[in-house]
Design a protein around this motif. Structure first.
Motif, PDB file in Angstrom:
ATOM      1  N   UNK A   9       8.505 -27.779  28.771  1.00 40.91           N
ATOM      2  CA  UNK A   9       8.682 -29.083  29.128  1.00 40.91           C
ATOM      3  C   UNK A   9       9.279 -29.172  27.819  1.00 40.91           C
ATOM      4  N   UNK A  10       9.663 -30.373  28.076  1.00 41.06           N
ATOM      5  CA  UNK A  10      10.624 -31.615  26.917  1.00 41.06           C
ATOM      6  C   UNK A  10      10.624 -32.721  26.828  1.00 41.06           C
ATOM      7  N   UNK A  11       9.233 -32.871  27.309  1.00 40.83           N
ATOM      8  CA  UNK A  11       8.503 -33.734  27.399  1.00 40.83           C
ATOM      9  C   UNK A  11       7.863 -34.470  27.991  1.00 40.83           C
ATOM     10  N   UNK A  12       6.390 -35.455  28.922  1.00 40.86           N
ATOM     11  CA  UNK A  12       5.521 -35.323  29.655  1.00 40.86           C
ATOM     12  C   UNK A  12       4.567 -34.948  29.174  1.00 40.86           C
ATOM     13  N   UNK A  13       4.803 -34.172  28.219  1.00 38.67           N
ATOM     14  CA  UNK A  13       3.182 -33.330  28.099  1.00 38.67           C
ATOM     15  C   UNK A  13       2.211 -34.452  26.162  1.00 38.67           C
ATOM     16  N   UNK A  14       0.722 -34.420  26.307  1.00 32.10           N
ATOM     17  CA  UNK A  14       0.702 -34.902  25.775  1.00 32.10           C
ATOM     18  C   UNK A  14       1.139 -36.977  24.904  1.00 32.10           C
ATOM     19  N   UNK A  15       1.553 -37.617  26.070  1.00 27.14           N
ATOM     20  CA  UNK A  15       1.831 -38.453  26.490  1.00 27.14           C
ATOM     21  C   UNK A  15       2.563 -39.356  26.716  1.00 27.14           C
ATOM     22  N   UNK A  16       2.817 -40.693  27.898  1.00 26.66           N
ATOM     23  CA  UNK A  16       2.517 -41.032  28.388  1.00 26.66           C
ATOM     24  C   UNK A  16       4.276 -41.755  29.053  1.00 26.66           C
ATOM     25  N   UNK A  17       4.402 -40.637  29.725  1.00 23.08           N
ATOM     26  CA  UNK A  17       6.037 -40.852  30.059  1.00 23.08           C
ATOM     27  C   UNK A  17       6.639 -39.862  29.780  1.00 23.08           C
ATOM     28  N   UNK A 381      -2.206 -21.831  43.438  1.00 25.40           N
ATOM     29  CA  UNK A 381      -1.085 -21.627  42.287  1.00 25.40           C
ATOM     30  C   UNK A 381      -1.844 -20.730  41.459  1.00 25.40           C
ATOM     31  N   UNK A 382      -1.291 -19.550  41.357  1.00 24.06           N
ATOM     32  CA  UNK A 382      -2.140 -18.254  40.212  1.00 24.06           C
ATOM     33  C   UNK A 382      -2.382 -19.346  38.832  1.00 24.06           C
ATOM     34  N   UNK A 383      -1.380 -19.848  38.529  1.00 21.94           N
ATOM     35  CA  UNK A 383      -1.529 -20.181  37.040  1.00 21.94           C
ATOM     36  C   UNK A 383      -1.106 -22.118  37.310  1.00 21.94           C
ATOM     37  N   UNK A 384      -1.749 -23.109  36.112  1.00 21.64           N
ATOM     38  CA  UNK A 384      -1.810 -24.195  36.229  1.00 21.64           C
ATOM     39  C   UNK A 384      -0.922 -24.227  35.013  1.00 21.64           C
ATOM     40  N   UNK A 385      -0.176 -25.381  34.919  1.00 26.59           N
ATOM     41  CA  UNK A 385       0.285 -26.438  33.659  1.00 26.59           C
ATOM     42  C   UNK A 385      -0.149 -27.809  33.652  1.00 26.59           C
ATOM     43  N   UNK A 386      -0.546 -28.457  32.972  1.00 26.37           N
ATOM     44  CA  UNK A 386      -0.942 -30.187  33.564  1.00 26.37           C
ATOM     45  C   UNK A 386      -0.003 -30.684  32.640  1.00 26.37           C
ATOM     46  N   UNK A 387       0.609 -31.917  33.377  1.00 31.78           N
ATOM     47  CA  UNK A 387       1.670 -32.465  32.838  1.00 31.78           C
ATOM     48  C   UNK A 387       1.346 -33.586  32.782  1.00 31.78           C
ATOM     49  N   UNK A 388       2.464 -35.001  32.150  1.00 34.39           N
ATOM     50  CA  UNK A 388       1.778 -36.265  32.383  1.00 34.39           C
ATOM     51  C   UNK A 388       0.575 -36.524  31.989  1.00 34.39           C
ATOM     52  N   UNK A 389       0.761 -37.075  31.017  1.00 31.22           N
ATOM     53  CA  UNK A 389      -0.416 -37.168  30.191  1.00 31.22           C
ATOM     54  C   UNK A 389      -0.912 -37.085  29.437  1.00 31.22           C
ATOM     55  N   UNK A 390      -1.401 -38.313  28.148  1.00 32.86           N
ATOM     56  CA  UNK A 390      -1.900 -37.510  26.245  1.00 32.86           C
ATOM     57  C   UNK A 390      -3.096 -36.106  26.570  1.00 32.86           C
ATOM     58  N   UNK A 391      -2.720 -35.957  25.698  1.00 30.66           N
ATOM     59  CA  UNK A 391      -3.914 -34.543  25.847  1.00 30.66           C
ATOM     60  C   UNK A 391      -5.376 -34.341  26.050  1.00 30.66           C
TER      61      UNK A 391
END
Length: 559
Positions: A9-17, A381-391
């Motif tokens: 992830x180069x963006x989009x995690x722990x932030x909005x947008x 999914x075997x694994x999950x990466x939540x994205x697109x949102x604050x922590x």
């Protein structure tokens, strides 16, 4: 068997947008989305924030393309900045590509970029080490797609922005069968939208929202100013439909909005229920208030700042006055709550009233708890990466996923630059790569760093204190006594003692440097800055930006 599989992830995690995710398969890199983020209040003067492209640029020969999930700024807004340095193919749905072209061709450096490729939910693109296919999702804009990247080891699935709406119109409908088909494959990792993870409420359908907008328009007798995001095509259609049914004309403000509406009309993603529905800005003077809808989206699709300018008589087109209703037809993020509250207050001070769709309906283009769990159960999914949102949203999504049976050690809450590496059947965190924020201020890209922002905060908080002194270095004396100027710090005329003592400190410091030290311009200015800063803080408990300007008379040169 795949030897190198990484998700970054180069963006989009722990932030909005600012969504941007790189998937590395052997010697190929696939980029999912390339978006921007609107700055929060502490980023003084910053227009937008984009991802740091360093890692991708360092490996640009590996990049096979950028794959877009939809046409909102958080998915396509950073494209001009990326493509200005390196040209790579861009893939997306018809509307996503049309809006991407508006964004990219609007910048001088990327005006001639042509390497766009229109795909749809039936497309499958074969590369050396993976196949990229797509599935149709429901969002507030047509042409929204999820992405399935299939490798020999298994699939990486990215939902993009999505929700499930059983009453969605055909062009917005989710292809449940296709998602279930994806779920029958081996999904190693699901990257899933977390923007609305905290909401346990059922999301209002498009039909309910249209009825609400129609009722609002019907029962207000004055002018209505509608604030919405320019690329929310679903909301645009609802506004057009409600305006036509209540006998109102819609005035579009801004070139960005006009271009988006024109493009959507041309591609039949928007329809005008009345061919004479749209009016020109000049018609504001002749249309009766009860006949007028002003559609305001603001620069780059962000309407809130434009509303503030309307309320404070700084907008180029109109000012809010008594009898106006400001109808906020978008749902701002939680991070913007303070900004929205201040903006509402400004509107009421100007004589208008405010009504927001989010006050009465749960309107969102993003999945709630039930939707997120349904996506997990469809994709398996075997694994999950939540994205697109604050922590906190990523953490909430993780808890939601655990309820479906996913184990905590198979859920990865990442930060920008983290590297999820697949090895021996499992994902684990590897050495991180360079990532972060690149700030855009006017035409400057990345030239605003932490030091500049720190100075801007100091200027905003405590102002500036300027001391101008002329010296004769050969005679080792001050030729002209210090001239002091203050802006945003103290009122000079009311603080004569403070200014007098400051002047004395400056004279003493310069005399000391000229007489007792080996002369150095940098050391001289630093001593002035330190001694003056200590005194001013002792007297005022403030830290203004101190700018010493030392001039040398015999060389007539500014230092």
């Amino acid at each position: 068997m795949v030897q190198n599989l990484k998700v970054i992830p180069l963006g989009g995690v722990r932030e909005n947008g600012k969504n941007m995710y790189a998937v590395e398969v052997e010697d190929e890199i696939y980029i999912f989305d390339c978006g921007l983020m609107y700055p929060e209040n502490e980023l003084l003067g910053i227009d937008v924030v984009i991802p740091d492209f360093t890692y991708v640029y360092e490996n640009i020969d590996k990049v096979v393309g950028i794959f877009l999930t939809h046409g909102h700024a958080d998915a396509i807004g950073a494209l001009p900045y990326f493509l200005a340095e390196h040209r790579v193919p861009v893939f997306g749905s018809e509307l996503s590509i049309a809006l991407a072209k508006i964004t990219v061709n609007g910048e001088k450096k990327t005006r001639n970029f042509k390497d766009f490729h229109v795909i749809d939910e039936t497309s499958a693109i074969d590369f050396n080490h993976a196949t990229v296919s797509f599935f149709k999702t429901t969002h507030s804009i047509p042409g929204s797609l999820g992405i399935n990247l299939k490798t020999d080891a298994g699939q990486i699935v990215y939902t993009g922005d999505f929700k499930f709406d059983q009453a969605a119109k055909p062009m917005f409908q989710t292809d449940y069968a296709r998602i279930a088909e994806v779920g029958r494959g081996k999904t190693l990792l699901l990257l899933s939208d977390s923007s609305n993870a905290e909401s346990p409420y059922e999301i209002s359908s498009g039909r309910d929202i249209l009825s609400y907008i129609l009722e609002t328009f019907k029962y207000h007798n004055g002018r209505i100013i509608v604030a919405s995001v320019a690329s929310n095509i679903e909301r645009m259609q609802q506004i057009f439909d409600a305006a036509a049914k209540t006998g109102r004309k819609v005035i579009l403000t801004g070139r960005d909005l006009e271009r988006i509406v024109k493009t959507a009309l041309k591609l039949n993603y928007l329809t005008l229920p009345d061919p004479n529905l749209l009016a020109l800005s000049k018609d504001l003077k002749t249309l009766k208030p009860e006949e007028t809808i002003v559609l305001e989206t603001g620069r780059m699709g962000e309407p809130l700042k434009s509303l503030e300018r309307m309320a404070t008589n700084r907008h180029r087109l109109l000012h809010i006055k008594a009898g106006d209703l400001v109808f906020i037809a978008t749902t701002p993020s939680h991070a913007m709550e303070t900004t929205v509250a201040k903006m509402r207050d400004m509107i009421y001070r100007a004589g208008g009233t405010v009504k927001a769709i989010g006050d009465d309906l749960h309107a969102s283009g993003h999945a709630n708890k039930t939707d997120l769990q349904l996506m997990i159960n469809l994709v398996h999914p075997q694994n999950l990466m939540p994205v697109q949102g604050e922590y906190r949203l990523l953490e909430t999504h993780a808890e939601i996923a655990e309820e479906t049976g996913l184990q905590p050690d198979h859920i990865f809450i990442t930060k920008a630059g983290d590297v999820l590496k697949y090895d021996k059947g499992h994902f684990h965190l590897a050495a991180a790569v360079t990532a972060g924020d690149t700030m855009i201020d006017g035409k400057g890209v990345g030239d605003i760093g932490n030091i500049v922002l720190r100075d801007r905060r100091l200027l905003a908080d405590d102002g500036i204190f300027i001391a101008v002194v002329t010296i004769d270095r050969r005679k080792k004396k001050i030729v002209a006594k210090p001239k002091l100027t203050s802006r945003g710090f103290v009122y000079v005329k009311a603080n004569r003692d403070l200014m007098s003592e400051s002047s004395a400190i400056i004279v003493k410091t310069i005399d000391n440097n000229l007489t007792h030290k080996e002369f150095d311009w940098n050391n001289l200015k630093q001593d002035v800055r330190e001694n003056l800063s200590k005194y001013l803080y002792d007297q005022t408990k403030r830290h203004p930006v101190i700018l010493p300007v030392i001039m040398e008379v015999n060389q007539n040169r500014h230092r």
